[in-house]
Design a protein around this motif. Structure first.
Motif, PDB file in Angstrom:
ATOM      1  N   PHE A  69      68.933   2.456  44.888  1.00 44.19           N
ATOM      2  CA  PHE A  69      70.348   2.709  45.177  1.00 44.19           C
ATOM      3  C   PHE A  69      70.586   2.712  46.686  1.00 44.19           C
ATOM      4  O   PHE A  69      71.603   2.205  47.169  1.00 44.19           O
ATOM      5  CB  PHE A  69      70.800   4.026  44.552  1.00 44.19           C
ATOM      6  CG  PHE A  69      70.638   4.065  43.052  1.00 44.19           C
ATOM      7  CD1 PHE A  69      71.366   3.215  42.231  1.00 44.19           C
ATOM      8  CD2 PHE A  69      69.741   4.928  42.457  1.00 44.19           C
ATOM      9  CE1 PHE A  69      71.223   3.239  40.847  1.00 44.19           C
ATOM     10  CE2 PHE A  69      69.577   4.962  41.078  1.00 44.19           C
ATOM     11  CZ  PHE A  69      70.321   4.104  40.277  1.00 44.19           C
ATOM     12  N   LEU A  70      69.640   3.278  47.430  1.00 45.30           N
ATOM     13  CA  LEU A  70      69.738   3.269  48.887  1.00 45.30           C
ATOM     14  C   LEU A  70      69.617   1.849  49.433  1.00 45.30           C
ATOM     15  O   LEU A  70      70.347   1.454  50.344  1.00 45.30           O
ATOM     16  CB  LEU A  70      68.657   4.170  49.489  1.00 45.30           C
ATOM     17  CG  LEU A  70      68.827   5.664  49.206  1.00 45.30           C
ATOM     18  CD1 LEU A  70      67.540   6.420  49.495  1.00 45.30           C
ATOM     19  CD2 LEU A  70      69.991   6.236  49.995  1.00 45.30           C
ATOM     20  N   THR A  71      68.711   1.061  48.856  1.00 47.84           N
ATOM     21  CA  THR A  71      68.532  -0.331  49.304  1.00 47.84           C
ATOM     22  C   THR A  71      69.786  -1.146  49.034  1.00 47.84           C
ATOM     23  O   THR A  71      70.195  -1.964  49.873  1.00 47.84           O
ATOM     24  CB  THR A  71      67.304  -0.962  48.624  1.00 47.84           C
ATOM     25  OG1 THR A  71      66.142  -0.232  49.040  1.00 47.84           O
ATOM     26  CG2 THR A  71      67.145  -2.420  48.998  1.00 47.84           C
ATOM     27  N   ALA A  72      70.409  -0.935  47.899  1.00 47.24           N
ATOM     28  CA  ALA A  72      71.652  -1.655  47.602  1.00 47.24           C
ATOM     29  C   ALA A  72      72.702  -1.348  48.660  1.00 47.24           C
ATOM     30  O   ALA A  72      73.370  -2.259  49.179  1.00 47.24           O
ATOM     31  CB  ALA A  72      72.161  -1.279  46.209  1.00 47.24           C
ATOM     32  N   GLN A  73      72.855  -0.078  49.012  1.00 46.74           N
ATOM     33  CA  GLN A  73      73.807   0.282  50.067  1.00 46.74           C
ATOM     34  C   GLN A  73      73.396  -0.338  51.399  1.00 46.74           C
ATOM     35  O   GLN A  73      74.235  -0.830  52.154  1.00 46.74           O
ATOM     36  CB  GLN A  73      73.844   1.798  50.262  1.00 46.74           C
ATOM     37  CG  GLN A  73      74.413   2.570  49.120  1.00 46.74           C
ATOM     38  CD  GLN A  73      74.154   4.031  49.377  1.00 46.74           C
ATOM     39  OE1 GLN A  73      74.859   4.640  50.168  1.00 46.74           O
ATOM     40  NE2 GLN A  73      73.148   4.590  48.739  1.00 46.74           N
ATOM     41  N   TYR A  74      72.100  -0.283  51.674  1.00 47.90           N
ATOM     42  CA  TYR A  74      71.602  -0.774  52.957  1.00 47.90           C
ATOM     43  C   TYR A  74      71.907  -2.261  53.140  1.00 47.90           C
ATOM     44  O   TYR A  74      72.389  -2.665  54.193  1.00 47.90           O
ATOM     45  CB  TYR A  74      70.093  -0.518  53.085  1.00 47.90           C
ATOM     46  CG  TYR A  74      69.557  -0.964  54.412  1.00 47.90           C
ATOM     47  CD1 TYR A  74      69.678  -0.147  55.528  1.00 47.90           C
ATOM     48  CD2 TYR A  74      68.969  -2.209  54.570  1.00 47.90           C
ATOM     49  CE1 TYR A  74      69.222  -0.557  56.772  1.00 47.90           C
ATOM     50  CE2 TYR A  74      68.507  -2.635  55.792  1.00 47.90           C
ATOM     51  CZ  TYR A  74      68.636  -1.800  56.893  1.00 47.90           C
ATOM     52  OH  TYR A  74      68.192  -2.225  58.121  1.00 47.90           O
ATOM     53  N   ILE A  75      71.651  -3.066  52.116  1.00 51.95           N
ATOM     54  CA  ILE A  75      71.887  -4.508  52.282  1.00 51.95           C
ATOM     55  C   ILE A  75      73.371  -4.834  52.330  1.00 51.95           C
ATOM     56  O   ILE A  75      73.756  -5.864  52.882  1.00 51.95           O
ATOM     57  CB  ILE A  75      71.146  -5.367  51.223  1.00 51.95           C
ATOM     58  CG1 ILE A  75      71.648  -5.101  49.814  1.00 51.95           C
ATOM     59  CG2 ILE A  75      69.637  -5.153  51.346  1.00 51.95           C
ATOM     60  CD1 ILE A  75      71.032  -6.010  48.740  1.00 51.95           C
ATOM     61  N   GLU A  76      74.204  -3.955  51.790  1.00 48.57           N
ATOM     62  CA  GLU A  76      75.650  -4.144  51.925  1.00 48.57           C
ATOM     63  C   GLU A  76      76.082  -3.969  53.377  1.00 48.57           C
ATOM     64  O   GLU A  76      76.987  -4.648  53.848  1.00 48.57           O
ATOM     65  CB  GLU A  76      76.397  -3.147  51.032  1.00 48.57           C
ATOM     66  CG  GLU A  76      76.249  -3.422  49.560  1.00 48.57           C
ATOM     67  CD  GLU A  76      76.768  -2.305  48.666  1.00 48.57           C
ATOM     68  OE1 GLU A  76      76.782  -2.519  47.435  1.00 48.57           O
ATOM     69  OE2 GLU A  76      77.161  -1.228  49.163  1.00 48.57           O
ATOM     70  N   GLU A  77      75.420  -3.068  54.070  1.00 47.73           N
ATOM     71  CA  GLU A  77      75.810  -2.762  55.442  1.00 47.73           C
ATOM     72  C   GLU A  77      74.953  -3.467  56.495  1.00 47.73           C
ATOM     73  O   GLU A  77      75.451  -3.865  57.537  1.00 47.73           O
ATOM     74  CB  GLU A  77      75.730  -1.250  55.661  1.00 47.73           C
ATOM     75  CG  GLU A  77      76.297  -0.821  56.987  1.00 47.73           C
ATOM     76  CD  GLU A  77      76.532   0.677  57.072  1.00 47.73           C
ATOM     77  OE1 GLU A  77      76.702   1.156  58.203  1.00 47.73           O
ATOM     78  OE2 GLU A  77      76.549   1.354  56.025  1.00 47.73           O
ATOM     79  N   TYR A  78      73.656  -3.595  56.222  1.00 49.13           N
ATOM     80  CA  TYR A  78      72.721  -4.110  57.222  1.00 49.13           C
ATOM     81  C   TYR A  78      71.918  -5.313  56.727  1.00 49.13           C
ATOM     82  O   TYR A  78      70.820  -5.565  57.222  1.00 49.13           O
ATOM     83  CB  TYR A  78      71.736  -3.009  57.638  1.00 49.13           C
ATOM     84  CG  TYR A  78      72.367  -1.824  58.306  1.00 49.13           C
ATOM     85  CD1 TYR A  78      72.801  -1.898  59.632  1.00 49.13           C
ATOM     86  CD2 TYR A  78      72.521  -0.614  57.629  1.00 49.13           C
ATOM     87  CE1 TYR A  78      73.368  -0.801  60.263  1.00 49.13           C
ATOM     88  CE2 TYR A  78      73.079   0.489  58.251  1.00 49.13           C
ATOM     89  CZ  TYR A  78      73.503   0.390  59.568  1.00 49.13           C
ATOM     90  OH  TYR A  78      74.065   1.479  60.186  1.00 49.13           O
ATOM     91  N   GLY A  79      72.447  -6.057  55.793  1.00 48.55           N
ATOM     92  CA  GLY A  79      71.707  -7.164  55.203  1.00 48.55           C
ATOM     93  C   GLY A  79      71.462  -8.350  56.123  1.00 48.55           C
ATOM     94  O   GLY A  79      70.502  -9.104  55.929  1.00 48.55           O
ATOM     95  N   GLU A  80      72.317  -8.520  57.117  1.00 45.83           N
ATOM     96  CA  GLU A  80      72.140  -9.649  58.046  1.00 45.83           C
ATOM     97  C   GLU A  80      70.772  -9.575  58.700  1.00 45.83           C
ATOM     98  O   GLU A  80      70.359  -8.524  59.182  1.00 45.83           O
ATOM     99  CB  GLU A  80      73.224  -9.637  59.131  1.00 45.83           C
ATOM    100  CG  GLU A  80      74.605 -10.033  58.654  1.00 45.83           C
ATOM    101  CD  GLU A  80      74.698 -11.472  58.151  1.00 45.83           C
ATOM    102  OE1 GLU A  80      73.983 -12.363  58.658  1.00 45.83           O
ATOM    103  OE2 GLU A  80      75.502 -11.689  57.223  1.00 45.83           O
ATOM    104  N   GLY A  81      70.081 -10.707  58.718  1.00 47.32           N
ATOM    105  CA  GLY A  81      68.790 -10.787  59.387  1.00 47.32           C
ATOM    106  C   GLY A  81      67.607 -10.387  58.539  1.00 47.32           C
ATOM    107  O   GLY A  81      66.464 -10.576  58.946  1.00 47.32           O
ATOM    108  N   LEU A  82      67.851  -9.823  57.361  1.00 47.59           N
ATOM    109  CA  LEU A  82      66.739  -9.531  56.461  1.00 47.59           C
ATOM    110  C   LEU A  82      66.208 -10.837  55.872  1.00 47.59           C
ATOM    111  O   LEU A  82      66.967 -11.783  55.648  1.00 47.59           O
ATOM    112  CB  LEU A  82      67.184  -8.621  55.315  1.00 47.59           C
ATOM    113  CG  LEU A  82      67.400  -7.150  55.619  1.00 47.59           C
ATOM    114  CD1 LEU A  82      68.003  -6.455  54.397  1.00 47.59           C
ATOM    115  CD2 LEU A  82      66.107  -6.477  56.034  1.00 47.59           C
ATOM    116  N   SER A  83      64.911 -10.881  55.599  1.00 53.26           N
ATOM    117  CA  SER A  83      64.318 -12.051  54.955  1.00 53.26           C
ATOM    118  C   SER A  83      64.449 -11.974  53.439  1.00 53.26           C
ATOM    119  O   SER A  83      64.374 -12.990  52.760  1.00 53.26           O
ATOM    120  CB  SER A  83      62.851 -12.168  55.352  1.00 53.26           C
ATOM    121  OG  SER A  83      62.751 -12.374  56.751  1.00 53.26           O
ATOM    122  N   GLY A  84      64.619 -10.770  52.910  1.00 55.82           N
ATOM    123  CA  GLY A  84      64.787 -10.603  51.480  1.00 55.82           C
ATOM    124  C   GLY A  84      64.806  -9.136  51.105  1.00 55.82           C
ATOM    125  O   GLY A  84      64.467  -8.269  51.911  1.00 55.82           O
TER     126      GLY A  84
END
Length: 183
Positions: free
Chosen positions: A48-63
């Motif tokens: 659940f935390l990861t879902a929120q995180y990628i909504e806000e900070y997903g840019e630049g992640l590889s996956g």
């Protein structure tokens, strides 16, 4: 950290603090290992935390890998938050409510009755369940504060306007065990 702090997020904006900690860890890791692909994995509450995180900070992640996740209706989450607030008004935010704990986790073991432990739902591997049960970091009940913040975070992650903020090019793998009661 004292045992009183186990299962307590923060006095104010606890969910935001945890998301901020995840971002701080990413910044430290990327500074130490520049140019290395950065993936994030979140399991169970971490999903659940990861879902929120990628909504806000997903840019630049590889996956991203979201494991052992689930869905709760907006009404259920609002009710859970209201119950937490009501009990906290009387007992305080650090109170550990058996009622709220059972509301949040109580049904998970039902599919595995008769259960050997309260945590049989975690895995069919009894050695892992036993190790989990023996670990003191796994043997405390969340505070009302933590449950309230968890419910707030799930509510945030499930909003369509937030989901639409996930970068379209970000590879996301969602996995769950066949008998996982969370999702």
């Amino acid at each position: 950290v004292s045992e009183e702090d186990y299962g307590y997020f923060a006095e104010k904006d606890g969910n935001r603090c945890v998301i901020g900690d995840i971002q701080s860890l990413r910044e430290m890791t990327e500074k130490k290992y520049p140019g290395v692909p950065y993936f994030i994995l979140g399991h169970s509450m971490g999903s659940f935390l990861t879902a929120q995180y990628i909504e806000e900070y997903g840019e630049g992640l590889s996956g991203a890998v979201i494991s052992g996740t689930g869905y709760q209706s907006a009404g259920t989450l609002r009710t859970g938050k209201a119950i937490c607030k009501t009990i906290a008004a009387i007992k305080g935010w650090r109170y550990r409510s058996p009622f709220v704990n059972n509301m949040a986790l109580g049904s998970y073991n039902k599919k595995f009755e008769p259960a050997r432990t309260a945590n049989d739902w975690l895995t069919r591997d009894t050695a892992i369940v036993d190790a989990y049960c023996a670990n003191p970091w796994n043997n405390f009940m969340f505070t009302l504060n933590a449950y309230y913040n968890l419910f707030t975070g799930i509510e945030t992650a499930e909003k369509e306007e937030n989901i639409s903020r996930i970068p379209k090019e970000l590879p996301v793998l969602i996995v769950s065990g066949g008998d996982d009661p969370v999702g």
